[in-house]
Scaffold this motif. Structure first.
Motif, PDB file in Angstrom:
ATOM      1  N   TYR A  34     -40.834   9.278 -11.890  1.00 36.69           N
ATOM      2  CA  TYR A  34     -40.193   9.750 -10.788  1.00 36.69           C
ATOM      3  C   TYR A  34     -40.603  11.162 -10.840  1.00 36.69           C
ATOM      4  CZ  TYR A  34     -37.447   5.326 -10.181  1.00 36.69           C
ATOM      5  OH  TYR A  34     -37.058   4.212 -10.150  1.00 36.69           O
ATOM      6  N   ASP A  87     -38.905  14.482  -9.529  1.00 31.80           N
ATOM      7  CA  ASP A  87     -37.496  15.021  -8.969  1.00 31.80           C
ATOM      8  C   ASP A  87     -37.596  16.244  -8.242  1.00 31.80           C
ATOM      9  OD1 ASP A  87     -36.331  12.643 -10.274  1.00 31.80           O
ATOM     10  OD2 ASP A  87     -36.142  13.778 -12.177  1.00 31.80           O
ATOM     11  N   ASN A  88     -38.091  15.953  -7.053  1.00 32.74           N
ATOM     12  CA  ASN A  88     -38.164  16.885  -6.027  1.00 32.74           C
ATOM     13  C   ASN A  88     -37.657  16.825  -4.596  1.00 32.74           C
ATOM     14  OD1 ASN A  88     -40.461  15.772  -4.723  1.00 32.74           O
ATOM     15  ND2 ASN A  88     -41.874  17.206  -5.714  1.00 32.74           N
ATOM     16  N   TRP A  89     -37.583  17.564  -3.649  1.00 36.01           N
ATOM     17  CA  TRP A  89     -37.121  17.196  -2.404  1.00 36.01           C
ATOM     18  C   TRP A  89     -37.952  16.207  -1.750  1.00 36.01           C
ATOM     19  CZ3 TRP A  89     -38.860  17.338   2.458  1.00 36.01           C
ATOM     20  CH2 TRP A  89     -37.958  17.275   3.661  1.00 36.01           C
ATOM     21  N   GLN A 138     -37.947  12.321  -4.244  1.00 27.79           N
ATOM     22  CA  GLN A 138     -36.650  11.993  -5.285  1.00 27.79           C
ATOM     23  C   GLN A 138     -36.579  10.380  -4.906  1.00 27.79           C
ATOM     24  OE1 GLN A 138     -35.142  14.141  -6.955  1.00 27.79           O
ATOM     25  NE2 GLN A 138     -33.902  12.395  -8.116  1.00 27.79           N
ATOM     26  N   ASN A 139     -36.324   9.819  -6.027  1.00 25.88           N
ATOM     27  CA  ASN A 139     -36.046   8.394  -6.156  1.00 25.88           C
ATOM     28  C   ASN A 139     -37.390   7.323  -5.819  1.00 25.88           C
ATOM     29  OD1 ASN A 139     -33.734   8.696  -7.442  1.00 25.88           O
ATOM     30  ND2 ASN A 139     -32.649   9.007  -5.701  1.00 25.88           N
ATOM     31  N   ARG A 156     -39.955  13.374 -13.903  1.00 24.65           N
ATOM     32  CA  ARG A 156     -38.664  13.327 -14.891  1.00 24.65           C
ATOM     33  C   ARG A 156     -39.088  12.717 -16.328  1.00 24.65           C
ATOM     34  NH1 ARG A 156     -34.986   8.659 -12.476  1.00 24.65           N
ATOM     35  NH2 ARG A 156     -35.024  10.296 -10.604  1.00 24.65           N
TER      36      ARG A 156
END
Length: 268
Positions: free
Chosen positions: A94, A96-98, A101-102, A44
């Motif tokens: 972070y 941001d992929n499957w 995530q988070n 991110r």
């Protein structure tokens, strides 16, 4: 020092990639590096307006290291008394992929900290349900895998029942140490291995141009923000400490804390 410290952070991003990348199809150099680039491209991007929420910088003041007095950074030779150069940085990333995530990835590096180590710590989430009785839940702690690059050691922390009638769980460590397991007096140093890879044309451990560019794309908004807005709090940690208090707050917001590898006592 600023240039060196920032290049070190690019190296740290490569360690993050090793943790976060998907399993490679094979161990060929380009396959490994492709998987690393995928992680960097999924990181991110932190905007200049959000840097304060994701990154912390620091500069050390006078302190003590191994019983010796250390001058503040601004007291070093050829350093301005009003220098705004950071000697510490901590960032929350972070992916941001499957898969990730988070899930926060916390990284930090600094000069004149209390320990000289290179460590990756992976903390596992608690299971959504477990069959232990209520009294055991009070002492339950997350399992951890700690990969210590310097010193060389792998440490797996898991829960074990304490001897006795009560159901009390405590974290225990299972430790693998290279020097204890292998009596190899001729083990090559890290740079010897890299130089041999260069001579053999093995680029697996080296950064490709697109990796370097992607890493700097992630770091530049932070760097630009810090250069545009000089810190008014420097120096903000003493030599020999763990870093500035803001770095503790950065990770505490998510209910976590920085993890330090226990140091071995020297045999008399």
């Amino acid at each position: 020092f600023r240039v060196r410290n920032r290049h070190l952070f690019v190296y740290i991003l490569q360690l993050l990639c090793m943790v976060g990348m998907e399993a490679p199809i094979n161990f060929e150099a380009n396959e490994i590096r492709n998987k690393k680039v995928d992680v960097l491209n999924a990181l991110r991007v932190i905007s200049k307006e959000e840097v304060h929420a994701y990154a912390v910088r620091g500069q050390y003041s006078a302190g003590w290291m191994k019983g010796e007095k250390v001058n503040a950074y601004r007291e070093e030779d050829k350093v301005s008394p009003a220098s705004n150069v950071e000697t510490f940085a901590a960032v929350k990333f972070y992916i941001d992929n499957w898969r990730w995530q988070n899930v926060p990835f916390y990284v930090r590096t600094g000069k004149y900290l209390h320990q000289k180590t290179t460590v990756i710590t992976i903390q596992f989430k608690l299971a959504p349900h477990y069959a232990f009785p209520a009294e055991a839940a009070e002492t339950m702690r997350p399992n951890r895998l700690t990969i210590s690059i310097q010193p060389e050691e792998i440490r797996l922390r898991f829960q074990a029942k304490r001897p006795g009638q009560s159901m009390t769980l405590n974290p225990v460590d299972m430790i693998f140490n290279y020097k204890d397991a292998y009596d190899n007096k001729h083990e090559p140093e890290a740079y010897e291995t890299l130089l041999l890879d260069v001579m053999q044309g093995d680029s697996t451990l080296f950064m490709r141009a697109d990796q370097v560019e992607a890493a700097w794309d992630i770091l530049m908004p932070i760097i630009n923000s810090w250069e545009t807005n000089p810190s008014v709090n420097f120096p903000n940690y003493a030599a020999g400490m763990q870093g500035p208090e803001d770095a503790e707050a950065l990770i505490a917001r998510e209910g976590h804390n920085w993890i330090n590898v226990p140091t071995k006592k020297k045999e008399k």
